[in-house]
Motif scaffolding. Structure first.
Motif, short mmCIF file in Angstrom:
data_model
loop_
_atom_site.label_atom_id
_atom_site.label_comp_id
_atom_site.label_asym_id
_atom_site.label_seq_id
_atom_site.Cartn_x
_atom_site.Cartn_y
_atom_site.Cartn_z
N ALA A 1 0.83 -1.20 0.00
CA ALA A 1 0.00 0.00 0.00
C ALA A 1 0.86 1.25 0.00
N VAL A 2 0.21 2.36 -0.30
CA VAL A 2 0.79 3.68 -0.12
C VAL A 2 -0.14 4.43 0.83
N SER A 3 0.37 5.48 1.44
CA SER A 3 -0.45 6.30 2.32
C SER A 3 -0.21 7.75 1.93
N MET A 4 -1.26 8.37 1.37
CA MET A 4 -1.14 9.75 0.91
C MET A 4 -2.50 10.42 0.94
N THR A 5 -2.52 11.74 0.78
CA THR A 5 -3.77 12.48 0.87
C THR A 5 -4.61 12.35 -0.39
N GLY A 6 -3.99 12.24 -1.52
CA GLY A 6 -4.73 12.23 -2.78
C GLY A 6 -4.88 10.85 -3.38
N PRO A 7 -5.50 10.81 -4.55
CA PRO A 7 -5.67 9.54 -5.27
C PRO A 7 -4.38 9.15 -5.98
N ASN B 1 -4.39 2.35 -1.49
CA ASN B 1 -4.09 3.72 -1.08
C ASN B 1 -4.79 3.96 0.25
N LEU B 2 -4.03 3.97 1.32
CA LEU B 2 -4.57 4.20 2.66
C LEU B 2 -4.63 5.72 2.85
N ARG B 3 -5.73 6.29 2.43
CA ARG B 3 -5.87 7.74 2.33
C ARG B 3 -5.79 8.44 3.68
N ILE B 4 -5.18 9.61 3.65
CA ILE B 4 -5.05 10.48 4.82
C ILE B 4 -6.11 11.56 4.71
N GLN B 5 -6.91 11.71 5.76
CA GLN B 5 -7.94 12.74 5.76
C GLN B 5 -7.58 13.93 6.64
N LEU B 6 -6.64 13.75 7.56
CA LEU B 6 -6.33 14.81 8.51
C LEU B 6 -4.82 14.99 8.63
N ASP B 7 -4.36 16.18 8.31
CA ASP B 7 -2.95 16.52 8.44
C ASP B 7 -2.84 17.40 9.67
N LEU B 8 -2.14 16.92 10.70
CA LEU B 8 -2.07 17.66 11.95
C LEU B 8 -1.16 18.89 11.88
N ARG C 1 -13.28 5.58 8.56
CA ARG C 1 -11.87 5.52 8.94
C ARG C 1 -11.23 6.87 8.69
N ILE C 2 -10.41 7.29 9.64
CA ILE C 2 -9.70 8.57 9.51
C ILE C 2 -8.21 8.29 9.52
N GLY C 3 -7.56 8.64 8.44
CA GLY C 3 -6.10 8.56 8.39
C GLY C 3 -5.52 9.87 8.88
N ILE C 4 -4.63 9.81 9.85
CA ILE C 4 -4.03 11.01 10.42
C ILE C 4 -2.54 11.04 10.09
N MET C 5 -2.10 12.17 9.52
CA MET C 5 -0.69 12.32 9.17
C MET C 5 -0.03 13.27 10.17
N ASP D 1 -3.34 -0.53 12.55
CA ASP D 1 -2.02 -0.17 12.04
C ASP D 1 -1.97 -0.43 10.53
N PHE D 2 -0.88 -0.02 9.92
CA PHE D 2 -0.75 -0.16 8.47
C PHE D 2 -0.89 -1.61 8.02
N LYS D 3 -0.33 -2.55 8.77
CA LYS D 3 -0.42 -3.95 8.36
C LYS D 3 -1.87 -4.41 8.32
N GLU D 4 -2.64 -4.02 9.34
CA GLU D 4 -4.06 -4.40 9.37
C GLU D 4 -4.82 -3.76 8.21
N LEU D 5 -4.54 -2.49 7.96
CA LEU D 5 -5.23 -1.79 6.87
C LEU D 5 -4.86 -2.38 5.51
N ALA D 6 -3.59 -2.66 5.30
CA ALA D 6 -3.14 -3.21 4.02
C ALA D 6 -3.72 -4.60 3.76
N ALA D 7 -3.98 -5.35 4.84
CA ALA D 7 -4.53 -6.70 4.69
C ALA D 7 -6.05 -6.69 4.51
N ASN D 8 -6.69 -5.56 4.80
CA ASN D 8 -8.15 -5.47 4.73
C ASN D 8 -8.61 -5.42 3.27
N PRO D 9 -9.40 -6.38 2.82
CA PRO D 9 -9.84 -6.39 1.42
C PRO D 9 -10.79 -5.25 1.09
#
Length: 135
Positions: free
Chosen positions: A35-41, A54-61, A89-93, A124-132
């Motif tokens: 996976a990648v983790s970023m704000t955009g597509p 793409n484990l999207r980020i919705q909130l940049d602290l 789900r909320i991805g926080i950067m 965590d990232f491993k759980e998210l990446a494994a989620n179909p």
């Protein structure tokens, strides 16, 4: 990295400045990233035949736009409130190099509040990446 982190290694790439080229995606696939983790597509024109998520980020602290700290903090709290209301789900950067002592205190308090909220779950990232069901 595998030797250093062992089974704690998550095959997730966070591209610098949230920019990712098709060439980089090809290399990530060759290196077995999940996976990648970023704000955009993904980049325009990219066909995700490799199954990279793409484990999207919705909130940049930390990358705020206002000119003063009070406005930034108010906007941040408003963004958090809106995101929590969506019940998704909320991805926080975070940006470790930009974090002040206040930023660490804020993050600690935010995580404490979420940890004690009955509807909040941490993945965590491993759980998210494994989620179909992820992108």
């Amino acid at each position: 990295m595998q030797e250093i982190f062992g089974d704690r290694l998550a095959e997730v790439f966070t591209p610098p400045w949230n920019r990712l080229s098709n060439a980089t995606i090809k290399i990530l696939h060759e290196l077995n990233f999940k996976a990648v983790s970023m704000t955009g597509p993904f980049p325009r024109g990219y066909k995700n035949t490799e199954g990279l998520k793409n484990l999207r980020i919705q909130l940049d602290l930390h990358t705020r736009k206002a000119k003063d700290g009070i406005s930034d903090f108010k906007t941040l709290l408003e963004e958090i409130t809106v995101l929590l209301g969506k019940r998704e789900r909320i991805g926080i950067m975070i940006h470790h190099q930009r974090m002040t002592s206040f930023a660490f205190e804020f993050l600690e308090e935010l995580l404490h509040l979420l940890k004690n909220h009955s509807k909040a779950h941490f993945l965590d990232f491993k759980e998210l990446a494994a989620n179909p069901n992820e992108e």
